[in-house]
Design a protein around this motif. Sequence first.
Motif, PDB file in Angstrom:
ATOM      1  N   ILE A 205      64.436 124.913 -45.096  1.00  0.00           N
ATOM      2  CA  ILE A 205      64.323 124.450 -43.723  1.00  0.00           C
ATOM      3  C   ILE A 205      62.845 124.367 -43.340  1.00  0.00           C
ATOM      4  O   ILE A 205      62.098 125.343 -43.478  1.00  0.00           O
ATOM      5  CB  ILE A 205      65.053 125.387 -42.741  1.00  0.00           C
ATOM      6  CG1 ILE A 205      66.505 125.587 -43.178  1.00  0.00           C
ATOM      7  CG2 ILE A 205      64.977 124.823 -41.326  1.00  0.00           C
ATOM      8  CD1 ILE A 205      67.331 124.330 -43.188  1.00  0.00           C
ATOM      9  N   ILE A 206      62.437 123.195 -42.882  1.00  0.00           N
ATOM     10  CA  ILE A 206      61.044 122.958 -42.513  1.00  0.00           C
ATOM     11  C   ILE A 206      60.956 122.717 -41.011  1.00  0.00           C
ATOM     12  O   ILE A 206      61.747 121.962 -40.445  1.00  0.00           O
ATOM     13  CB  ILE A 206      60.488 121.716 -43.245  1.00  0.00           C
ATOM     14  CG1 ILE A 206      60.524 121.918 -44.754  1.00  0.00           C
ATOM     15  CG2 ILE A 206      59.061 121.400 -42.786  1.00  0.00           C
ATOM     16  CD1 ILE A 206      59.587 122.979 -45.268  1.00  0.00           C
ATOM     17  N   ALA A 207      59.994 123.358 -40.356  1.00  0.00           N
ATOM     18  CA  ALA A 207      59.694 123.075 -38.957  1.00  0.00           C
ATOM     19  C   ALA A 207      58.572 122.034 -38.924  1.00  0.00           C
ATOM     20  O   ALA A 207      57.459 122.291 -39.387  1.00  0.00           O
ATOM     21  CB  ALA A 207      59.275 124.347 -38.222  1.00  0.00           C
ATOM     22  N   VAL A 208      58.870 120.873 -38.411  1.00  0.00           N
ATOM     23  CA  VAL A 208      57.906 119.768 -38.393  1.00  0.00           C
ATOM     24  C   VAL A 208      57.246 119.711 -37.021  1.00  0.00           C
ATOM     25  O   VAL A 208      57.907 119.498 -36.005  1.00  0.00           O
ATOM     26  CB  VAL A 208      58.596 118.436 -38.703  1.00  0.00           C
ATOM     27  CG1 VAL A 208      57.577 117.299 -38.732  1.00  0.00           C
ATOM     28  CG2 VAL A 208      59.353 118.509 -40.024  1.00  0.00           C
ATOM     29  N   GLY A 209      55.925 119.935 -37.003  1.00  0.00           N
ATOM     30  CA  GLY A 209      55.151 119.854 -35.769  1.00  0.00           C
ATOM     31  C   GLY A 209      54.125 118.744 -35.853  1.00  0.00           C
ATOM     32  O   GLY A 209      54.221 117.841 -36.698  1.00  0.00           O
ATOM     33  N   VAL A 210      53.111 118.815 -35.001  1.00  0.00           N
ATOM     34  CA  VAL A 210      52.095 117.749 -34.954  1.00  0.00           C
ATOM     35  C   VAL A 210      51.348 117.636 -36.278  1.00  0.00           C
ATOM     36  O   VAL A 210      51.116 116.534 -36.787  1.00  0.00           O
ATOM     37  CB  VAL A 210      51.099 118.014 -33.801  1.00  0.00           C
ATOM     38  CG1 VAL A 210      49.933 117.035 -33.868  1.00  0.00           C
ATOM     39  CG2 VAL A 210      51.804 117.892 -32.457  1.00  0.00           C
ATOM     40  N   LYS A 211      50.963 118.775 -36.870  1.00  0.00           N
ATOM     41  CA  LYS A 211      50.230 118.737 -38.144  1.00  0.00           C
ATOM     42  C   LYS A 211      51.043 118.012 -39.209  1.00  0.00           C
ATOM     43  O   LYS A 211      50.525 117.134 -39.929  1.00  0.00           O
ATOM     44  CB  LYS A 211      49.918 120.159 -38.607  1.00  0.00           C
ATOM     45  CG  LYS A 211      49.212 120.218 -39.949  1.00  0.00           C
ATOM     46  CD  LYS A 211      48.980 121.662 -40.387  1.00  0.00           C
ATOM     47  CE  LYS A 211      48.339 121.723 -41.765  1.00  0.00           C
ATOM     48  NZ  LYS A 211      48.157 123.121 -42.227  1.00  0.00           N
ATOM     49  N   GLU A 212      52.319 118.358 -39.312  1.00  0.00           N
ATOM     50  CA  GLU A 212      53.178 117.716 -40.316  1.00  0.00           C
ATOM     51  C   GLU A 212      53.426 116.253 -39.961  1.00  0.00           C
ATOM     52  O   GLU A 212      53.521 115.397 -40.842  1.00  0.00           O
ATOM     53  CB  GLU A 212      54.515 118.458 -40.416  1.00  0.00           C
ATOM     54  CG  GLU A 212      54.416 119.872 -41.001  1.00  0.00           C
ATOM     55  CD  GLU A 212      53.936 120.900 -39.996  1.00  0.00           C
ATOM     56  OE1 GLU A 212      53.565 122.008 -40.430  1.00  0.00           O
ATOM     57  OE2 GLU A 212      53.912 120.596 -38.776  1.00  0.00           O
ATOM     58  N   GLY A 213      53.536 115.966 -38.661  1.00  0.00           N
ATOM     59  CA  GLY A 213      53.733 114.583 -38.234  1.00  0.00           C
ATOM     60  C   GLY A 213      52.585 113.687 -38.660  1.00  0.00           C
ATOM     61  O   GLY A 213      52.787 112.571 -39.151  1.00  0.00           O
ATOM     62  N   VAL A 214      51.357 114.179 -38.490  1.00  0.00           N
ATOM     63  CA  VAL A 214      50.176 113.414 -38.899  1.00  0.00           C
ATOM     64  C   VAL A 214      50.154 113.233 -40.414  1.00  0.00           C
ATOM     65  O   VAL A 214      49.851 112.146 -40.923  1.00  0.00           O
ATOM     66  CB  VAL A 214      48.883 114.110 -38.418  1.00  0.00           C
ATOM     67  CG1 VAL A 214      47.650 113.426 -39.008  1.00  0.00           C
ATOM     68  CG2 VAL A 214      48.810 114.097 -36.888  1.00  0.00           C
ATOM     69  N   GLU A 215      50.483 114.298 -41.160  1.00  0.00           N
ATOM     70  CA  GLU A 215      50.480 114.198 -42.615  1.00  0.00           C
ATOM     71  C   GLU A 215      51.564 113.243 -43.117  1.00  0.00           C
ATOM     72  O   GLU A 215      51.367 112.529 -44.100  1.00  0.00           O
ATOM     73  CB  GLU A 215      50.662 115.587 -43.240  1.00  0.00           C
ATOM     74  CG  GLU A 215      49.428 116.468 -43.130  1.00  0.00           C
ATOM     75  CD  GLU A 215      48.185 115.771 -43.675  1.00  0.00           C
ATOM     76  OE1 GLU A 215      48.235 115.257 -44.810  1.00  0.00           O
ATOM     77  OE2 GLU A 215      47.179 115.719 -42.942  1.00  0.00           O
ATOM     78  N   LEU A 216      52.712 113.226 -42.449  1.00  0.00           N
ATOM     79  CA  LEU A 216      53.753 112.268 -42.818  1.00  0.00           C
ATOM     80  C   LEU A 216      53.277 110.843 -42.585  1.00  0.00           C
ATOM     81  O   LEU A 216      53.532 109.948 -43.402  1.00  0.00           O
ATOM     82  CB  LEU A 216      55.022 112.535 -42.000  1.00  0.00           C
ATOM     83  CG  LEU A 216      55.854 113.745 -42.417  1.00  0.00           C
ATOM     84  CD1 LEU A 216      56.889 114.081 -41.344  1.00  0.00           C
ATOM     85  CD2 LEU A 216      56.544 113.498 -43.755  1.00  0.00           C
ATOM     86  N   LEU A 217      52.595 110.618 -41.471  1.00  0.00           N
ATOM     87  CA  LEU A 217      52.058 109.284 -41.176  1.00  0.00           C
ATOM     88  C   LEU A 217      51.058 108.867 -42.238  1.00  0.00           C
ATOM     89  O   LEU A 217      51.094 107.732 -42.738  1.00  0.00           O
ATOM     90  CB  LEU A 217      51.407 109.293 -39.793  1.00  0.00           C
ATOM     91  CG  LEU A 217      50.815 107.971 -39.297  1.00  0.00           C
ATOM     92  CD1 LEU A 217      51.898 106.900 -39.180  1.00  0.00           C
ATOM     93  CD2 LEU A 217      50.114 108.167 -37.957  1.00  0.00           C
TER      94      LEU A 217
END
Length: 245
Positions: A205-217
């Motif tokens: 289970i991963i909690a996706v926040g702003v840091k992860e959102g930017v890395e996904l982009l």
Amino acid sequence: MATSSPNSSPTTVSLKLMIDPKSNRLLFAEAGKDFVDFLFYTMSLPVGTVISILSKQGTVGSIGNIYGSIQSFGDSIMLSAPKKDTLLKPMLLTNQPTSVAFLLPSMQSSKHNILYKCYSNSCKNVSFELKSRCPCGTYCMDQNLTFVNPTNKAAYSGDDCGFVKGGVHYMIMDDLAVKPMSATSIITLLNKFNIKDVSYLEEKIIAVGVKEGVELLRASMQSKTVLSAVFLGKKESSMKSEPTH
């Protein structure tokens, strides 16, 4: 599912990764409406906005140099401040309900948000350029119209907000292909990966926040194994990309 503190906007969304521990391979991720809405929302972002987000946290390739060049040009080179502003901070024409856009940093749109129309009351054409020639006739487009981006958050709540329907479980492939989850789609995927025994599969289970959102982009523009690159730390060069269609 989005998580948040009381009386605040959501801060993270939950993403469930299904991993084959024998090969350390990501099979798929399970997500809800909130994460899929975020992925789909990135399609509405202008290039200038994307470069602005990514350049704050690393290099973005040669297109970042174009952005930097525009930043460095003063009034002696640029035709006008509004033209420069609309390139560096493009207007976001898609409404940004908090449940969609909160996985990216706050983005400032151009302050030059005036639209122009011609003198004719029956004409429906608009332009960002003052005194441009209207296609409908011989008039110049010099009548001010102000673009208004609705800010009533109450209008964007629950399942009416975003892009896809709630109450549906979605399957996210490593290359970010999205499909509704079903028993058939899971069985097809397991057969493709030659998984005979599902009991040893691992859930993460991963909690996706702003840091992860930017890395996904960022990873979405560089890799075909995006989820593995961001959440499992795998480089694409060390992985074999699996077709998902």
